[in-house]
Design a protein around this motif. Structure first.
Motif, PDB file in Angstrom:
ATOM      1  N   PRO B 866       6.209 -41.761 -12.891  1.00 53.50           N
ATOM      2  CA  PRO B 866       6.772 -41.047 -14.040  1.00 53.50           C
ATOM      3  C   PRO B 866       5.804 -41.150 -15.215  1.00 53.50           C
ATOM      4  O   PRO B 866       5.330 -42.236 -15.558  1.00 53.50           O
ATOM      5  CB  PRO B 866       8.087 -41.776 -14.321  1.00 53.50           C
ATOM      6  CG  PRO B 866       8.436 -42.422 -13.007  1.00 53.50           C
ATOM      7  CD  PRO B 866       7.132 -42.788 -12.375  1.00 53.50           C
ATOM      8  N   THR B 871      10.958 -44.136 -16.909  1.00 53.70           N
ATOM      9  CA  THR B 871      12.103 -43.720 -16.104  1.00 53.70           C
ATOM     10  C   THR B 871      12.008 -44.285 -14.688  1.00 53.70           C
ATOM     11  O   THR B 871      10.981 -44.121 -14.018  1.00 53.70           O
ATOM     12  CB  THR B 871      12.176 -42.182 -16.019  1.00 53.70           C
ATOM     13  OG1 THR B 871      12.108 -41.665 -17.338  1.00 53.70           O
ATOM     14  CG2 THR B 871      13.451 -41.729 -15.330  1.00 53.70           C
ATOM     15  N   LEU B 873      13.244 -43.392 -11.401  1.00 50.72           N
ATOM     16  CA  LEU B 873      13.844 -42.205 -10.787  1.00 50.72           C
ATOM     17  C   LEU B 873      14.947 -42.634  -9.825  1.00 50.72           C
ATOM     18  O   LEU B 873      14.715 -43.497  -8.973  1.00 50.72           O
ATOM     19  CB  LEU B 873      12.777 -41.416 -10.018  1.00 50.72           C
ATOM     20  CG  LEU B 873      11.559 -40.979 -10.821  1.00 50.72           C
ATOM     21  CD1 LEU B 873      10.499 -40.399  -9.877  1.00 50.72           C
ATOM     22  CD2 LEU B 873      11.946 -39.955 -11.881  1.00 50.72           C
ATOM     23  N   SER B 877      16.702 -38.388  -5.753  1.00 50.50           N
ATOM     24  CA  SER B 877      16.443 -37.294  -6.702  1.00 50.50           C
ATOM     25  C   SER B 877      15.583 -36.222  -6.050  1.00 50.50           C
ATOM     26  O   SER B 877      14.715 -36.522  -5.224  1.00 50.50           O
ATOM     27  CB  SER B 877      15.697 -37.821  -7.931  1.00 50.50           C
ATOM     28  OG  SER B 877      16.486 -38.739  -8.639  1.00 50.50           O
ATOM     29  N   VAL B 899      12.976 -38.134  -3.680  1.00 49.29           N
ATOM     30  CA  VAL B 899      12.558 -39.523  -3.892  1.00 49.29           C
ATOM     31  C   VAL B 899      13.224 -40.391  -2.825  1.00 49.29           C
ATOM     32  O   VAL B 899      14.445 -40.328  -2.654  1.00 49.29           O
ATOM     33  CB  VAL B 899      12.982 -39.992  -5.300  1.00 49.29           C
ATOM     34  CG1 VAL B 899      12.673 -41.474  -5.493  1.00 49.29           C
ATOM     35  CG2 VAL B 899      12.284 -39.141  -6.356  1.00 49.29           C
ATOM     36  N   SER B 902      12.470 -46.143  -5.074  1.00 45.72           N
ATOM     37  CA  SER B 902      12.082 -46.140  -6.488  1.00 45.72           C
ATOM     38  C   SER B 902      12.368 -47.496  -7.103  1.00 45.72           C
ATOM     39  O   SER B 902      13.465 -48.038  -6.910  1.00 45.72           O
ATOM     40  CB  SER B 902      12.863 -45.041  -7.217  1.00 45.72           C
ATOM     41  OG  SER B 902      12.560 -45.068  -8.597  1.00 45.72           O
ATOM     42  N   VAL B 930      11.041 -34.113 -11.706  1.00 44.45           N
ATOM     43  CA  VAL B 930      12.240 -34.659 -11.076  1.00 44.45           C
ATOM     44  C   VAL B 930      13.377 -34.558 -12.092  1.00 44.45           C
ATOM     45  O   VAL B 930      13.285 -35.143 -13.171  1.00 44.45           O
ATOM     46  CB  VAL B 930      12.026 -36.133 -10.667  1.00 44.45           C
ATOM     47  CG1 VAL B 930      13.327 -36.726 -10.126  1.00 44.45           C
ATOM     48  CG2 VAL B 930      10.906 -36.255  -9.636  1.00 44.45           C
ATOM     49  N   VAL B 932      16.491 -35.623 -13.834  1.00 39.25           N
ATOM     50  CA  VAL B 932      17.280 -36.854 -13.944  1.00 39.25           C
ATOM     51  C   VAL B 932      18.301 -36.612 -15.036  1.00 39.25           C
ATOM     52  O   VAL B 932      17.924 -36.370 -16.179  1.00 39.25           O
ATOM     53  CB  VAL B 932      16.388 -38.060 -14.293  1.00 39.25           C
ATOM     54  CG1 VAL B 932      17.252 -39.317 -14.461  1.00 39.25           C
ATOM     55  CG2 VAL B 932      15.329 -38.284 -13.224  1.00 39.25           C
TER      56      VAL B 932
END
Lengths: 194, 956
Positions: B866, B871, B873, B877, B899, B902, B930, B932
């Motif tokens: 990221p 973040t 993730l 995601s 994802v 993570s 991504v 979120v």
């Protein structure tokens, strides 16, 4: 030399609860029992004797062998138990016997633990979680079976009229001990449960 | 309240003891042996509740499980909904109220115990009425293993409800003697209060035993309240009797209207008169017994209304002698009343036309439309049913192997016939089993049966009220009427399965015990087809409702699912580990110190493993011992890479694929000897991989000389991980030269610790210098404690699965099943190096040649960073494409991938992720997005290996 390495039994914490059972059902954890799985094609094992005992050929049977038991697990598979032999020594002894006939042996001493279940209500307790026919005329001393007891896979041996050995994977030992104690509750001394 | 309607004597209740119970807030007396229904009726109470849709008052309509209307909610001793007043045995302190169709589950946990019991028998007899007792005695005397189950509190069946005599004495004597004899047979299991509710293939029958329900609050706590018997019977004899069938007529649902046989049961079994003034409406002879018995008990019988034009000359004579008026060729065409019936409207019926009605005052109306054999278990066994025109009922229509239906369940309605049929059924079962019957099983002498006048099949009385059948109830519990059936027929429904679902008839607690055949008959009339053609709906288990608590049995709480633990579990608990469920295993997830949350603990554990030393309990990894001259051949065929070239003393990482070329498991392989290997599998794959190997060995390559054994729990396994691991392992195992030269990466060495064999292996799932320690699990605690003690100077840190995941993810090591989903090849994971090009074949090889497997746009495992360095993730995601201007394209938004893992990284000082991304390796260096929450998080695509890509750290 440092202290002897201590062994830890998976059911150590359950022993006091087992000891509180009286009468109708008895549960005991057998102490450390060496075990080895034997593999060999039937055709090659003709007069092979393991500690003086021929390999059982009748499905679902066991026979005494030395200080332990020789248990049929499959057409080419047996389990030998021996409380008095060191695990690695047991494997070596069997390798020596079996390799010449194309067989093998593997130490599985810690793979399972052995429980003893006895008493006049022992069959009843087993019948609460075991779907095979445990009638005393059907499941007689010398019989064994690989089955499910509760939700644990076990090897169940009939030792005597009211006496059984239950071999269970070590990781399931605690579950099975809890299950057995719970199944025994109605046969326990009412004074203890009221 | 007083028991005004209790007879002065008779019945099987214990009049010496009075218990008190509360119904709808009012206190009533009763006796042990009563049901809630009989005790209420003894006090003159018929009304139970209002109906589910229409709010019409409803009462007790039958004396047992066939009652469609008398549903109650128990409040004390424990809340339980949807029970029948007719089947609840009375006990002191019972608190209940009537239910308008829907109950209320308890909002407190049920503290009662429930369990199960397996039993195997030669002959299972279901039902302890005359036929069942005769069958059980026959089988027991032959020495067979017998189970006799019956749902009532005591044996006897119909004999409890009448005045039958056997061997010249009241039948109860014979019943008691039979029960005593059965109790003396060691091979007989006789269970009362036990309902065989399901019959399955091969004689497998489930039965629910209500062991302590009848004791109420006095039930012992350590005994199971209910028990599910799992019966495996070589032969089943079904002696389940018959249910009386009502006739449908307008306003047939008022309290006080009940089955004639039920009224007779209340009288003889419970000593209760169901009313003071009765009208009896029948189509057959059996209801005359009820009329005469009630008359003798002091009930004024206003009339027997017999729909048959000629009635029953013989029974009419008895009625005349008793002073009971009989109206033949007549029907009940309606009723008056409110919370209780006050009058029956009696009218002649000729040529399907109802004539002018007379009002006959009454407070009970007893109805009989004939008898439906209880063929439920036979039908559950997929036995075909046959419609019998004379009885107006469905009977077993074929012979089934291993199952005999006897007595009134087979349509016999006379006592002598039922007794003989029970004996016959059991004898046939014994013959089938090769068990010689006992020389002579004498049956008790029943009085010569009087040949009854032929019954009339009458499903319904035409509605002359103008209501068009909208108050002619077929299923009282569902408020479903003749008008509803007419609507179903009008809508074009022809199958009873459809009619059932359209009208809901037969879907209530009673599953259509009274309404099912009526619905078939009326539907046949409406459609103008034979009843045989409409047939019945399928009978399914359970025969009567079974509580989920009973089905769950003891499999709840800690016993719901086995918790598998390693040999070190107690150590982990003492160390304050937070556990994670991995399949059935309990694995330490992290070991928080005071004040630490998971994120803090994991950062600390990761830092220890990367800069000092950590230790993990890896004992749950699957382990398989492979032995035999062809062991290497097998493994070459099962792994994608070459195993046979591995030297003894060395270790290799291997990947296993399915025949589709998709990765199914991975792990390391230790070559222990020329002909012996130790395979490590994933924790979740242990059993699956062993089965997979056995399947190929046993079914495809039986010629291979190789043996497999699971040793998962034999060897405890502890990775000791980190740059200081060499110091710790070297200190604990001084006999081993742990230098990189003497003990290189991907090799193993055997040693001993105080005489106990230990195996060490240079394997790393973290990229760090690491040693895996293998020892017989008996010594797991001792060896682990030695390592922890020896590592104290280095600050050895136990770490859990969460840290293990972070460490491996930083190195891009996939977890099979987390970073893969059965659609991922080794190439997709960037592991083309693990796929042999030399081997002639291996499982999955051919699939790699598929065009799709060469597609450069396949999803590939990559790293994601990221851009905001903040973040984390969420796993799962989506990774999405975006427009040049940075906006999301309109839906459906093109998805690039997702994802898979993570975490926060202590080493990278930022969060990172692994993801499967379309054409991912070609996108390395790109920024993708991504979503979120509501925002698009920009992430940089990187190689999946984020830490130490050169592999410089693995040797310390």
């Amino acid at each position: 030399m440092a202290d002897q390495l201590a062994r830890t039994h998976p059911l150590e914490a359950w022993l006091p609860a087992f000891a509180e059972l009286t009468g109708a059902v008895r549960i005991d954890a057998e102490p450390f029992v060496s075990m080895a799985v034997l593999r060999a094609a039937r055709a090659t094992t003709g007069d092979l004797r393991i500690r003086g005992t021929a390999l059982p050929t009748a499905p679902n049977t066991w026979a005494p062998a030395g200080d332990g038991r020789l248990i049929w697990l499959g057409p080419d598979e047996w389990l030998l138990t021996s409380p008095g032999t060191a695990p690695e020594a047991l494997e070596e002894e069997l390798q020596t016997l079996l390799r010449p006939v194309g067989g093998s042996a593997a130490d599985v001493s810690a793979q399972r633990i052995s429980l003893r279940l006895g008493g006049p209500q022992a069959r009843q307790v087993l019948a609460k979680g075991c779907s095979i026919d445990l009638h005393p005329r059907v499941f007689t001393a010398g019989q064994s079976t690989q089955t499910a007891l509760g939700q644990a896979a076990v090897v169940l041996l009939a030792l005597d009229e009211d006496e059984f050995a239950v071999l269970v994977r070590s990781s399931f030992a605690g579950y099975l001990a809890s299950w057995l104690l719970d199944a025994s509750l109605e046969h326990a001394d009412p004074a203890l449960t009221s | 309240m007083t028991s005004t309607f209790r007879t002065p004597e008779g019945g099987r209740v214990d009049r010496s003891t009075t218990v008190e119970f509360t119904f709808d807030g009012q206190t009533f007396p009763g006796h042990p042996g009563d049901t809630l229904a009989s005790a209420l009726l003894a006090s003159g109470r018929h009304a139970i509740a209002s109906s589910v849709k229409l709010g019409r008052p409803r009462g007790i309509a039958a004396a047992w499980a066939e009652d469609p209307s008398g549903l109650v909610q128990i409040e004390e001793p424990f809340p339980e909904p949807m029970l029948l007043a007719s089947t609840v045995e009375l006990y002191d302190g019972l608190v209940a109220h009537g239910l308008p169709g829907q109950g209320r589950l308890a909002d407190v946990p049920d503290s009662a115990r429930y369990d199960a019991m397996h039993v195997h028998v030669d002959v299972l007899v279901v039902g302890a009425g005359p036929a069942g007792l005769a069958a059980a005695l026959t089988a027991a005397r032959a020495g067979a293993r017998v189970a006799l189950v019956d749902e009532h509190s005591e044996a006897g069946g119909s004999l409890l409800s009448g005045t039958d005599r056997l061997d010249g004495a009241p039948a109860a004597g014979w019943v008691a003697a039979a029960v005593a004899e059965l109790a003396a047979h060691p091979e007989v299991l006789h269970l009362q209060r036990t309902t065989a509710f399901g019959l399955y293939d091969d004689g497998f029958v489930l039965a629910l035993q209500r062991r302590t329900d009848h004791l109420g609050g006095a039930a012992p706590r350590h005994e199971a309240r209910q028990r599910v018997w799992r019966i495996r019977a070589r032969q089943v004899v079904v002696a389940t009797g018959a249910h009386e069938r009502p006739v449908v007529f307008p306003d047939n649902d008022r309290p006080g209207i009940m089955l004639a046989g039920g009224a007779r049961t209340f009288l003889h079994r419970y000593g209760v008169r169901v009313g003071s003034e009765a009208v009896v409406f029948t189509t057959n002879d059996s209801a005359y017994d009820a009329a005469l018995d009630l008359h003798r008990a002091g009930v004024r019988v206003a009339a027997v209304v017999d729909a048959r034009p000629e009635g029953s000359p013989l029974r009419a004579e008895e009625c005349r002698a008793a002073g009971i008026p009989v109206r033949t060729g007549s029907v009940v065409a309606g009723t008056s009343g409110g919370d209780r019936i006050t009058a029956a409207l009696v009218a002649p019926l000729a040529d399907g036309e109802v004539g002018r009605a007379d009002e006959l005052a009454c407070d009970v109306l007893l109805v009989s439309g004939g008898w439906n054999p209880a063929v439920h278990l036979f039908s559950q066994a997929r036995g075909r049913l046959r419609y019998d025109e004379v009885l107006g009922a469905f009977l077993p229509g074929e012979r089934l192997d291993g199952l005999a239906v006897v007595g009134s369940a087979a349509g016999l309605l006379d006592l002598a016939g039922c007794l003989a049929d029970g004996r016959r059924g059991a004898s046939a079962a014994l013959t089938a089993l090769g068990i010689a019957p006992a020389a002579e099983v004498r049956l008790p002498t029943a009085p010569e049966p009087v040949v009854p006048a032929a019954p009339l099949v009458l499903w319904r009385v035409p509605d002359a009220s103008g209501a068009e059948g909208s108050t002619s109830f077929v299923d009282l519990q569902r408020d479903a009427t003749v008008a509803d059936l007419a609507r179903a027929a009008g809508a074009g429904l022809r199958s009873m399965e459809h009619v059932k679902r359209f009208t809901t008839i037969g879907t209530a607690h009673d599953q259509g015990k009274t309404s099912g055949v009526l619905a078939s008959g009326i539907t046949a009339e409406l459609l103008g087809v034979p009843v045989q053609d409409t047939g019945t709906t399928t009978f399914r288990p359970p025969y009567t409702p079974v509580a989920f608590a009973a089905l769950a049995g003891r499999d709840r709480g800690r016993l719901f699912d086995p918790e598998r633990v390693t040999a070190l579990h107690d150590w982990h608990v003492a160390a304050g580990a937070v556990f994670e469920d991995v399949g059935q295993w309990k694995r330490p997830r992290y070991y928080p110190r005071a004040g630490e949350d998971m994120a803090a603990a994991v950062l600390r554990e990761c830092a220890a493993a990367r800069s000092g030393v950590g230790i993990l309990d890896g004992s749950t990894l699957g382990k398989i011992d492979v032995q035999g001259p062809d062991a290497a051949v097998l493994l070459d065929r099962m792994y994608t890479n070459l195993i046979s070239s591995l030297k003894v003393g060395s270790v290799r990482y291997g990947v296993m694929c399915g025949v589709d070329g998709m990765v199914i498991d991975d792990g390391t392989v230790l070559r222990l000897a020329e002909d012996r290997f130790l395979l490590l599998t994933t924790t979740g794959g242990a059993a699956k991989v062993l089965d997979w190997l056995e399947e190929w060995v046993q079914t495809e390559w039986p010629e291979l000389r190789v043996h497999l054994a699971s040793v998962t729990e034999q060897w405890s396994t502890f990775p000791v991980v980190g740059p200081r691991s060499r110091d710790v392992v070297g200190a604990v195992f001084p006999d081993v030269d742990v230098s990189n030269e003497a003990f290189p990466f991907m090799t193993w060495r055997d040693t001993t610790l105080d005489g106990v064999p230990v195996r060490l292996a240079r394997i790393s799932f973290s990229g760090e210098l690491a040693f895996e320690v293998y020892v017989n699990a008996w010594y797991a605690v001792a060896v682990w404690e030695r390592l922890v003690e020896a590592g104290a100077p280095q600050g050895i840190t136990p770490y859990g699965t969460e840290t293990m995941h972070v460490l491996r993810a930083e190195k891009g090591y996939p977890i099979i099943g987390q970073d893969t989903d059965g659609t991922v090849t080794p190439h997709d994971l960037g592991m083309a190096w693990a796929v042999s090009k030399k081997k002639p074949d291996f499982v999955g090889k051919r699939s790699f040649a598929r065009v799709e497997n060469q597609n450069p746009l396949r999803k590939q495992l990559v790293g994601l960073l990221p851009v905001d360095r903040q973040t984390v993730l969420p796993e799962g995601s989506q990774v999405v494409d975006f427009l040049a201007d940075g906006r999301l394209p309109p839906p459906p938004v093109p998805m690039l991938g997702h994802v898979t893992s993570s975490y926060r990284s202590a080493e990278l000082a930022r969060p990172f992720a692994l993801a499967l991304v379309k054409g991912g390796r070609a996108r390395i260096g790109d920024t993708v997005h991504v979503p979120v929450g509501g925002t698009l998080v920009p992430v940089e695509v990187t190689s999946s290996v984020l830490v130490d890509p050169e592999g410089a750290r693995r040797d310390g």
